[in-house]
Design an enzyme around this catalytic site. Structure first.
Site, PDB file in Angstrom:
ATOM      1  N   LYS A   1       0.847  -1.203   0.000  1.00  0.00           N
ATOM      2  CA  LYS A   1       0.000   0.000   0.000  1.00  0.00           C
ATOM      3  C   LYS A   1       0.877   1.246   0.000  1.00  0.00           C
ATOM      4  O   LYS A   1       1.915   1.279   0.681  1.00  0.00           O
ATOM      5  CB  LYS A   1      -0.916  -0.018   1.234  1.00  0.00           C
TER       6      LYS A   1
ATOM      7  N   SER B   1      -9.717   1.442   2.514  1.00  0.00           N
ATOM      8  CA  SER B   1      -8.888   2.254   1.651  1.00  0.00           C
ATOM      9  C   SER B   1      -7.770   1.482   0.933  1.00  0.00           C
ATOM     10  O   SER B   1      -7.197   2.005  -0.020  1.00  0.00           O
ATOM     11  CB  SER B   1      -8.249   3.392   2.457  1.00  0.00           C
TER      12      SER B   1
ATOM     13  N   SER C   1      -9.868  -0.850   6.675  1.00  0.00           N
ATOM     14  CA  SER C   1      -9.265  -0.698   5.344  1.00  0.00           C
ATOM     15  C   SER C   1      -8.523  -1.908   4.799  1.00  0.00           C
ATOM     16  O   SER C   1      -8.156  -1.917   3.635  1.00  0.00           O
ATOM     17  CB  SER C   1      -8.340   0.509   5.321  1.00  0.00           C
TER      18      SER C   1
HETATM   19  N1  GLN Z   1     -13.412   3.731   5.872  1.00  0.00           N
HETATM   20  C1  GLN Z   1     -12.733   4.096   7.084  1.00  0.00           C
HETATM   21  C2  GLN Z   1     -12.319   5.533   7.013  1.00  0.00           C
HETATM   22  O1  GLN Z   1     -12.558   6.122   6.022  1.00  0.00           O
HETATM   23  C3  GLN Z   1     -11.565   3.219   7.341  1.00  0.00           C
HETATM   24  C4  GLN Z   1     -10.341   3.651   6.660  1.00  0.00           C
HETATM   25  C5  GLN Z   1      -9.124   2.892   7.101  1.00  0.00           C
HETATM   26  O2  GLN Z   1      -9.208   1.858   7.764  1.00  0.00           O
HETATM   27  N2  GLN Z   1      -7.984   3.464   6.763  1.00  0.00           N
HETATM   28  O3  GLN Z   1     -11.784   6.092   7.925  1.00  0.00           O
END
Ligand code: GLN
Length: 422
Positions: free
Chosen positions: A28, A103, A127
């Site tokens: 990532k 994400s 994410s």
């Molecule tokens: N969808 C969640 C957010 O937008 C989780 C994102 C994540 O785990 N980085 O914060």
């Protein structure tokens, strides 16, 4: 396909032998790679080249892995679809025309498309698990403190962990073996994973396993998702597991608490990107306030700006107790509820996501709908616990994930149980 999965496609060769020799890994793009651009999916870091490796990357190299690219992601990890990336959207290889989740959407898509054997993502509120569920692969969110965050560009540092993706539970567990364990450079790590053998735990033995199903995590979920979830639980039952209902009354407050805490931490963590110390510069014209404002105006996308503004507000004098402190109280309550539920069952099970993957573009203008889609994943981060998302089947041709949650440092138990399904 690979164009929209990777932001950078540079190959980084690891040691000649080791447990991951011959394996390709996607990383990532918020995980620092020495000499290779690390953008966080943001214009702010479009040209940023870290001068060091994240601990997990050093460990990948030492284990003989070949890193094949830096994977696309929602900007700074803020999103559930990978559509907030400055570099554009990523299609879902398991359901073309749909989002790969987020994400860490590029990481999950890389594994689903066969562009990498394994991948690393980060999970602040789901994410790793969300894209694993949406792309039909396996993703693990480790217990807070199992995996070093050194070199992970922070979004919500009290919540997040780096986690592995694989096509099977055993694959993901093998990657977890390599990255888990204490690190002098991250004081929040613990020694529980130092002598880990997670891959060995992937026996698929669920005989006698007791599974708690939190009723609150089924409420409001899509019917097809719930049906697929019960079918997968039925498979575990056929193999000797038993399930019963449990309750997590506090989770109705989890999404609100998570977003207050995550945005507050983000507003502080992202303060360093001012175009001078770090990040995109819009140029200096004699006025520093305007210089900082222009760098941040140009460098950040809308979702990141929204969260910095809301997080700053939640932390400001006069509102701190009303929002931030209240969210911390809710976090403590969520933790307590999980402890109780896990005293009545070995693991807890729910659909990973209450909905199947959205169509590309479908949810872009509705941030609230997206925040609510995190209902089943964010409570686990609030409680610092480990969880795994494993493919449960499909609804209308779209992948559905089953989430298992365990006690702190109970990764082996989760891996053993989930490997009965994939
Ligand atoms: N969808 C969640 C957010 O937008 C989780 C994102 C994540 O785990 N980085 O914060």
């Amino acid at each position: 396909m690979s164009d929209d999965i990777f932001i950078t496609e540079e190959r980084i060769e690891g040691a000649e032998d080791g447990p991951l020799a011959g394996k390709t890994v996607a990383v990532k793009d918020n995980i620092s790679t020495d000499g290779v651009r690390t953008t966080c999916g943001s214009r702010m870091l479009e040209d940023y080249v870290p001068p060091y490796d994240a601990t997990v990357v050093s460990r990948l190299k030492a284990a003989g892995a070949t890193i094949v690219g830096k994977a696309n992601m929602d900007e700074f990890g803020m999103g559930t679809t990978t559509e907030t990336s400055y570099f554009g959207e990523t299609d879902n290889p398991a359901a073309p025309g749909h989002v790969p989740g987020g994400s860490s959407g590029g990481s999950a898509a890389a594994v689903a498309a066969g562009e990498a054997d394994l991948a690393l993502g980060s999970d602040t509120g789901g994410s790793v698990r969300c894209p694993a569920a949406f792309c039909g692969v396996v993703g693990i969110k480790p217990t807070y403190g199992l995996v070093s965050r050194y070199g992970l560009i922070a979004y919500g540092n009290s919540l997040e962990q780096i986690g592995p993706f694989g096509e099977t539970v055993e694959d993901a567990a093998q990657l977890l073996d390599v990255i888990a364990g204490s690190d002098d450079r991250d004081a929040t790590t613990r020694s529980e994973g130092d002598d880990s053998s997670y891959a060995d735990a992937a026996t698929g033995d669920v005989d006698g396993l007791s599974i708690g199903v939190p009723t609150e995590l089924l409420e409001g979920a899509d019917e097809g998702v719930v049906e697929t979830f019960w079918e997968a639980l039925g498979e575990l039952e056929d193999r000797g597991a038993e399930y019963h209902e449990v309750s997590l009354p506090s989770v109705e407050h989890a999404v609100e608490a998570y977003y207050v805490i995550a945005m507050s931490e983000a507003s502080s963590n992202l303060a360093r990107f001012d175009g001078v110390r770090y990040g995109h510069s819009g140029g200096y014209d004699g006025n520093w306030n305007e210089t900082f404002a222009r760098a941040r105006e140009e460098g950040f996308g809308d979702e990141v700006k929204r969260r910095i503004l809301l997080g700053t507000y939640a932390l400001s004098a006069g509102y701190h107790d009303k929002y931030y402190k209240k969210a911390q109280d809710a976090r403590a309550w969520v933790k307590q509820d999980f402890d109780e539920a896990l005293s009545e069952a070995d693991v807890l099970a729910s659909p990973t996501m209450p909905v199947p993957p959205f169509e590309l573009g479908e949810s872009l203008n509705d941030p609230l709908q997206l925040y609510l889609a995190d209902a089943n994943t964010v409570p686990v981060n609030l409680a610092d616990l480990p969880a795994i998302s494993v493919p449960a089947g499909e609804t209308d041709g779209l992948p559905v994930g089953l989430q298992l949650v365990g006690p702190a440092f109970g990764e082996e138990r989760l891996i053993r149980a989930a490997s009965a399904l994939a």
